[in-house]
Enzyme design. Structure first.
Site, PDB file in Angstrom:
ATOM      1  N   MET B  30      -2.701   0.900  -0.774  1.00 49.01           N
ATOM      2  CA  MET B  30      -3.602   1.537   0.187  1.00 49.01           C
ATOM      3  C   MET B  30      -4.753   0.583   0.534  1.00 49.01           C
ATOM      4  O   MET B  30      -5.773   0.984   1.068  1.00 49.01           O
ATOM      5  CB  MET B  30      -4.136   2.851  -0.376  1.00 49.01           C
ATOM      6  N   TYR B  32      -7.845  -2.327   0.162  1.00 52.42           N
ATOM      7  CA  TYR B  32      -9.045  -2.572  -0.645  1.00 52.42           C
ATOM      8  C   TYR B  32      -8.605  -3.211  -1.955  1.00 52.42           C
ATOM      9  O   TYR B  32      -8.885  -2.714  -3.050  1.00 52.42           O
ATOM     10  CB  TYR B  32      -9.839  -1.285  -0.877  1.00 52.42           C
ATOM     11  N   GLY B  36      -5.777  -5.880  -9.769  1.00 59.74           N
ATOM     12  CA  GLY B  36      -4.581  -5.112 -10.121  1.00 59.74           C
ATOM     13  C   GLY B  36      -3.488  -5.296  -9.084  1.00 59.74           C
ATOM     14  O   GLY B  36      -2.346  -5.644  -9.415  1.00 59.74           O
ATOM     15  N   HIS B  37      -3.852  -5.074  -7.811  1.00 61.70           N
ATOM     16  CA  HIS B  37      -2.879  -5.297  -6.735  1.00 61.70           C
ATOM     17  C   HIS B  37      -2.330  -6.729  -6.761  1.00 61.70           C
ATOM     18  O   HIS B  37      -1.145  -6.964  -6.581  1.00 61.70           O
ATOM     19  CB  HIS B  37      -3.528  -5.072  -5.365  1.00 61.70           C
TER      20      HIS B  37
END
Lengths: 284, 284
Positions: B30, B32, B36-37
């Site tokens: 999603m 931002y 982690g992403h």
């Protein structure tokens, strides 16, 4: 032609055909094939290079009091017919191959499943949408062909494909009829001799509706009343519904304008038969 | 790296990569983006030849009183980060591209969505399963990587994929944490300075649980009580749930045997944070 029982095997066969650049067609069926199915297969044959037919009586689209157990089956004959039409692969899994564990995921289509058959077969279209999703994910066809006899099913599948961006072109094929007009259906085999004689009244009532529409009748109730009288005049018949609906939303029309779906479900004896016609389309 | 807004365009780019024999990876986000992403992307990068990242704040997974409108967005920064990681294509559709008309079809996963976050976010996982189905159908990846921080989401997606025979390998990647243990989350940006200081108590309570489990405690209630006291001793905190559950079924455990998921959702100020650990696995 191969008859494949497992998901892995059919996937590998289709993958090979895809690698050869072939366009894949799928005709999902519950078997006990008749001329209606064969016409879908021939259409798939025309529009693709490699045709898979699935034969699977899908338990989750039957209600608890419906005919899952007694649904007619004849795999040997089905395979011969598929061979004759030039099908490339038949996928005929057993139930545990398709449902190896408790199924927690369902594909639910709302609103367009509320009317017509959906009213009387709660959960039916969830079962259909779910198994068709599975078959699409297993075969990954470019096109899939469904009969217009199950008009609501066709509308539901088309909407599911659009809503979920499934990369399949869904094609509807015209209803194939017996000489006396009865729509071909595997369930016609349930009919006794006497029942079979009265069953054409379904299509006759649809033609009557078409005649009234052609002559300018625009009040659905007037048409339905005439159809009801026609059908009820025959023995063994019991009407489940007659609907004159918007062909896109499947909602009952209060006034008919330019297009209509006339659809019905009628018990003949213990056998539930459905049929429909579209009105107001060039080719219908 | 291209940033694509339309389904047709991203499909044609991915199709081209597939034709070149490339294995396609997808990381649905999603936006931002945080560390982690980025770890998910690096994992996808390692396990595939062509990596697509989707950036889409999916309205249908937010409840009416949730933070859809205020969810943090920074596309420019996100694209730079994707570029840096070596992503091949970013798919960043606007809402009308994903939902051009009333959505009548949903993918519903039962049972494993009843507990944990599912209890407090009715419809959330239906929104997640539906949009992930759509993304899978659009990108048709060979693998897709999801974070273990949303452990229930990972379990739900894995089950959906299995139930519907979706031809995607779903990979879970470990939670990435700040130096003080706080799990990375786009929603951490909501926290005030004071709230940010207390937020690590979530992970500290999970470590405490792990310590008790390691020492032989097998009564979930005893562990939960200790965690509750730890968390509640901090200002701004309000516990939504603490669960010690079967990692497969997500059902609360009455007695802990060999494996457990310890998961929680806690409000810190107005910000809802989640975190979890697995216990009893070799690499957890």
């Amino acid at each position: 032609m191969e008859c494949i029982k497992t998901i892995n095997e059919v996937r590998s066969i289709v993958r090979k055909a895809k690698k050869e650049g072939k366009r894949i067609g799928l005709v999902p069926t519950m078997g006990y094939l008749h001329e209606g199915h064969l016409s879908l297969m021939r259409m798939a044959r025309e529009k693709s290079d490699f045709v898979a037919v699935s034969i699977f009586v899908n338990p989750i689209q039957f209600g608890p009091n419906e005919d899952y157990e007694s649904y007619p089956r004849n795999m040997k004959r089905d395979l011969r017919l598929c061979e004759d039409v030039g099908i490339d692969v038949v996928f005929a899994p057993e139930v545990p191959e398709m449902y190896p564990e408790e199924l927690l995921t369902h594909v639910v289509v709302e609103k367009i499943t509320d009317n017509l058959c959906g009213t009387f077969r709660p959960g039916h279209f969830t079962g259909v949408a779910t198994v068709v999703s599975k078959l699409f994910n297993i075969i990954q066809p470019d096109i899939a062909v469904f009969g217009q006899k199950d008009y609501q099913q066709l509308v539901v599948i088309k909407r599911m494909v659009r809503d979920l961006n499934i990369p399949v072109e869904v094609i509807g094929a015209p209803t194939v009829r017996e000489e006396d007009g009865l729509a071909r259906s595997s369930r016609n085999s349930y009919l006794s001799y006497e029942e079979r004689k009265v069953a054409p009244v379904l299509y006759q009532s649809l033609l009557k509706a078409k005649g009234m529409l052609d002559k300018g009748e625009r009040n659905p109730d007037n048409i339905k009343k005439v159809m009801e009288v026609m059908i009820s005049s025959k023995p063994y018949t019991s009407i489940q519904y007659i609907s004159i609906a918007n062909p896109c939303t499947l909602e009952d029309l209060e006034v008919i304008k330019d297009k209509a779906l006339v659809a019905l479900a009628v018990y003949v004896g213990k056998t539930r038969l459905i049929d429909n016609i579209l009105w107001g389309y060039e080719d219908a």
